[in-house]
Design a protein around this motif. Sequence first.
Motif, PDB file in Angstrom:
ATOM      1  N   LEU A  55     -24.176 -21.824 -42.146  1.00 33.42           N
ATOM      2  CA  LEU A  55     -24.854 -20.612 -41.681  1.00 33.42           C
ATOM      3  C   LEU A  55     -23.962 -19.735 -40.818  1.00 33.42           C
ATOM      4  CD1 LEU A  55     -27.458 -18.948 -41.554  1.00 33.42           C
ATOM      5  CD2 LEU A  55     -28.136 -20.303 -39.558  1.00 33.42           C
ATOM      6  N   ALA A  56     -23.025 -20.333 -40.088  1.00 35.59           N
ATOM      7  CA  ALA A  56     -22.174 -19.547 -39.201  1.00 35.59           C
ATOM      8  C   ALA A  56     -21.435 -18.460 -39.969  1.00 35.59           C
ATOM      9  CB  ALA A  56     -21.178 -20.458 -38.485  1.00 35.59           C
ATOM     10  N   HIS A  57     -20.849 -18.834 -41.095  1.00 35.21           N
ATOM     11  CA  HIS A  57     -20.118 -17.846 -41.900  1.00 35.21           C
ATOM     12  C   HIS A  57     -21.073 -16.883 -42.586  1.00 35.21           C
ATOM     13  CE1 HIS A  57     -17.088 -16.146 -44.562  1.00 35.21           C
ATOM     14  NE2 HIS A  57     -17.937 -16.345 -45.558  1.00 35.21           N
ATOM     15  N   ILE A  58     -22.159 -17.413 -43.139  1.00 36.47           N
ATOM     16  CA  ILE A  58     -23.107 -16.582 -43.880  1.00 36.47           C
ATOM     17  C   ILE A  58     -23.698 -15.498 -42.994  1.00 36.47           C
ATOM     18  CG2 ILE A  58     -25.321 -16.600 -45.080  1.00 36.47           C
ATOM     19  CD1 ILE A  58     -23.037 -17.713 -46.749  1.00 36.47           C
ATOM     20  N   ALA A  59     -24.048 -15.849 -41.760  1.00 34.22           N
ATOM     21  CA  ALA A  59     -24.636 -14.869 -40.840  1.00 34.22           C
ATOM     22  C   ALA A  59     -23.642 -13.748 -40.543  1.00 34.22           C
ATOM     23  CB  ALA A  59     -25.065 -15.551 -39.551  1.00 34.22           C
ATOM     24  N   LYS A  60     -22.377 -14.091 -40.371  1.00 39.28           N
ATOM     25  CA  LYS A  60     -21.361 -13.065 -40.150  1.00 39.28           C
ATOM     26  C   LYS A  60     -21.265 -12.131 -41.347  1.00 39.28           C
ATOM     27  CE  LYS A  60     -18.445 -16.083 -37.289  1.00 39.28           C
ATOM     28  NZ  LYS A  60     -17.159 -16.826 -37.256  1.00 39.28           N
ATOM     29  N   ARG A  61     -21.314 -12.695 -42.538  1.00 37.55           N
ATOM     30  CA  ARG A  61     -21.220 -11.872 -43.750  1.00 37.55           C
ATOM     31  C   ARG A  61     -22.382 -10.889 -43.840  1.00 37.55           C
ATOM     32  NH1 ARG A  61     -17.850 -14.110 -47.816  1.00 37.55           N
ATOM     33  NH2 ARG A  61     -18.503 -12.403 -49.158  1.00 37.55           N
ATOM     34  N   ILE A  62     -23.570 -11.363 -43.496  1.00 39.68           N
ATOM     35  CA  ILE A  62     -24.746 -10.497 -43.570  1.00 39.68           C
ATOM     36  C   ILE A  62     -24.622  -9.327 -42.599  1.00 39.68           C
ATOM     37  CG2 ILE A  62     -27.230 -10.382 -43.161  1.00 39.68           C
ATOM     38  CD1 ILE A  62     -27.380 -13.342 -44.011  1.00 39.68           C
ATOM     39  N   ILE A  63     -24.231  -9.621 -41.368  1.00 45.06           N
ATOM     40  CA  ILE A  63     -24.123  -8.577 -40.350  1.00 45.06           C
ATOM     41  C   ILE A  63     -23.022  -7.577 -40.697  1.00 45.06           C
ATOM     42  CG2 ILE A  63     -23.555  -8.116 -37.941  1.00 45.06           C
ATOM     43  CD1 ILE A  63     -26.342  -9.255 -38.355  1.00 45.06           C
ATOM     44  N   MET A  64     -21.872  -8.071 -41.128  1.00 44.56           N
ATOM     45  CA  MET A  64     -20.742  -7.175 -41.398  1.00 44.56           C
ATOM     46  C   MET A  64     -20.940  -6.351 -42.667  1.00 44.56           C
ATOM     47  SD  MET A  64     -19.118  -7.550 -38.734  1.00 44.56           S
ATOM     48  CE  MET A  64     -17.872  -6.328 -39.195  1.00 44.56           C
ATOM     49  N   ALA A  65     -21.814  -6.804 -43.565  1.00 44.87           N
ATOM     50  CA  ALA A  65     -22.096  -6.018 -44.771  1.00 44.87           C
ATOM     51  C   ALA A  65     -22.675  -4.652 -44.417  1.00 44.87           C
ATOM     52  CB  ALA A  65     -23.055  -6.780 -45.679  1.00 44.87           C
ATOM     53  N   ASP A  66     -23.383  -4.594 -43.287  1.00 44.76           N
ATOM     54  CA  ASP A  66     -23.979  -3.325 -42.859  1.00 44.76           C
ATOM     55  C   ASP A  66     -22.917  -2.291 -42.518  1.00 44.76           C
ATOM     56  OD1 ASP A  66     -25.971  -1.484 -42.020  1.00 44.76           O
ATOM     57  OD2 ASP A  66     -25.713  -2.121 -39.942  1.00 44.76           O
ATOM     58  N   HIS A  67     -21.720  -2.709 -42.164  1.00 46.39           N
ATOM     59  CA  HIS A  67     -20.692  -1.791 -41.688  1.00 46.39           C
ATOM     60  C   HIS A  67     -19.717  -1.355 -42.774  1.00 46.39           C
ATOM     61  CE1 HIS A  67     -22.020  -2.397 -37.563  1.00 46.39           C
ATOM     62  NE2 HIS A  67     -22.115  -3.685 -37.854  1.00 46.39           N
ATOM     63  N   ARG A  68     -19.955  -1.764 -43.989  1.00 45.97           N
ATOM     64  CA  ARG A  68     -19.095  -1.331 -45.087  1.00 45.97           C
ATOM     65  C   ARG A  68     -19.773  -0.207 -45.870  1.00 45.97           C
ATOM     66  NH1 ARG A  68     -15.271  -4.573 -48.577  1.00 45.97           N
ATOM     67  NH2 ARG A  68     -14.268  -2.573 -48.220  1.00 45.97           N
ATOM     68  N   PHE A  69     -19.035   0.848 -46.151  1.00 48.31           N
ATOM     69  CA  PHE A  69     -19.510   1.984 -46.950  1.00 48.31           C
ATOM     70  C   PHE A  69     -20.721   2.679 -46.327  1.00 48.31           C
ATOM     71  CE2 PHE A  69     -18.059  -1.471 -49.842  1.00 48.31           C
ATOM     72  CZ  PHE A  69     -16.817  -0.937 -50.140  1.00 48.31           C
ATOM     73  N   GLY A  70     -20.773   2.705 -45.007  1.00 45.79           N
ATOM     74  CA  GLY A  70     -21.862   3.379 -44.306  1.00 45.79           C
ATOM     75  C   GLY A  70     -22.877   2.401 -43.768  1.00 45.79           C
ATOM     76  N   ASP A  71     -23.179   2.492 -42.460  1.00 43.30           N
ATOM     77  CA  ASP A  71     -24.123   1.559 -41.862  1.00 43.30           C
ATOM     78  C   ASP A  71     -25.557   2.079 -41.968  1.00 43.30           C
ATOM     79  OD1 ASP A  71     -24.284   3.556 -39.966  1.00 43.30           O
ATOM     80  OD2 ASP A  71     -23.268   2.430 -38.388  1.00 43.30           O
ATOM     81  N   THR A  72     -26.476   1.387 -41.298  1.00 48.31           N
ATOM     82  CA  THR A  72     -27.905   1.723 -41.376  1.00 48.31           C
ATOM     83  C   THR A  72     -28.181   3.162 -40.955  1.00 48.31           C
ATOM     84  OG1 THR A  72     -28.454  -0.582 -40.899  1.00 48.31           O
ATOM     85  CG2 THR A  72     -30.184   1.050 -40.567  1.00 48.31           C
ATOM     86  N   ASP A  73     -27.622   3.581 -39.830  1.00 49.81           N
ATOM     87  CA  ASP A  73     -27.869   4.935 -39.330  1.00 49.81           C
ATOM     88  C   ASP A  73     -27.293   5.987 -40.270  1.00 49.81           C
ATOM     89  OD1 ASP A  73     -29.165   3.905 -37.130  1.00 49.81           O
ATOM     90  OD2 ASP A  73     -27.379   3.951 -35.849  1.00 49.81           O
TER      91      ASP A  73
END
Length: 356
Positions: free
Chosen positions: A326-344
């Motif tokens: 889970l340690a790696h998977i959680a990082k992947r999920i969070i960092m996916a938001d910062h590629r090609f434009g984040d939530t905002d």
Amino acid sequence: MNFDLTEERQMLQDTLRRYLRDKYTTATRNEILDSEAGMSSDIWAELAELGILGALFTEDQGGFGGAGFDIAVVFEELGRAGVVEPVLDSALMGGRLLASAGQMDKVEALIAGDLHLAVAHGEPGGRYDMDHVQTQANGDAITGRKAVVMNAEAADHIIVSARNGDDIALFLVDKGASGLDIQGYPLLAGGRAAELVLDKTPATPLGLGMDALQEVTDLALVAISAEALGAMETATALTKDYLMTRKQFGRPIGTFQALAHRMADLLIELEQVRSAVINAAGYLDASDRDLHLSATKNLIGRAGRLVAEEAIQMHGGIAMTQEYELAHIAKRIIMADHRFGDTDYHLERFIALSAA
């Protein structure tokens, strides 16, 4: 509507899932993360041999897929297993750009697993603005800086964007070209990236501009969304297993109402994300795809943060150890938001497109 996979895509999914389940363990990934390359050449070659790279290209480009759902199937499985090899940047983005430029010999080599690419577009201070390009092209030479270039150290060629007069054009730079300085570093979510400094670096014009770059970025949005979906599936499954294994007061903690309700919330979010990815893949060839892609990416960021945080909290301290999946998977999920434009960014883009 029928959302079931076609027989060919189901076979592709089953093949990739079985391979990654057998070969891509947490220990294997941690060894790759500790290596200088940040990727495994053996894994890359085996993905090519299985036809996974070919599934990202159309038949005209030498592959056997290339549609939105083909991309979604591949990257969902890569995300589920936490694969750190640069399939998105090297194969999907780099390969599709070379295919658009008609460089089919290099595309063929990439599909066979014999070529690595990187795409250098982002620049310091550019944030998510794709028009922020200060790198200059003077004839066949490029001068400027590029930031967070995925897979740059392992790439044989780098596709670089630069201003050519008033337009932005794409150029092909060889790894060993003069005036090219590559400063690499590991990434939080796995793999490696680099800062590039180009000083009158020789480059070959590809005859492509922003239209081609925007097209592969749209493909990448579907890919990163599907990858995040796969990672969320793993995080949710690990959390469910933990809740039904860890006992307190003589019973699994997952039977306690408070944790059961939190788990139900994760499952609801997961289904929303799955629907959004299906929607994005289905609209990839539509005229209003930008609207749907931004809606999907915004949801990925919001739901991903909830899934990652809840999974870690319900696991407790074990979720923070690198030896646990889970340690790696959680990082992947969070960092996916910062590629090609984040939530905002994608919320603002969605509003602007809706009002247009």
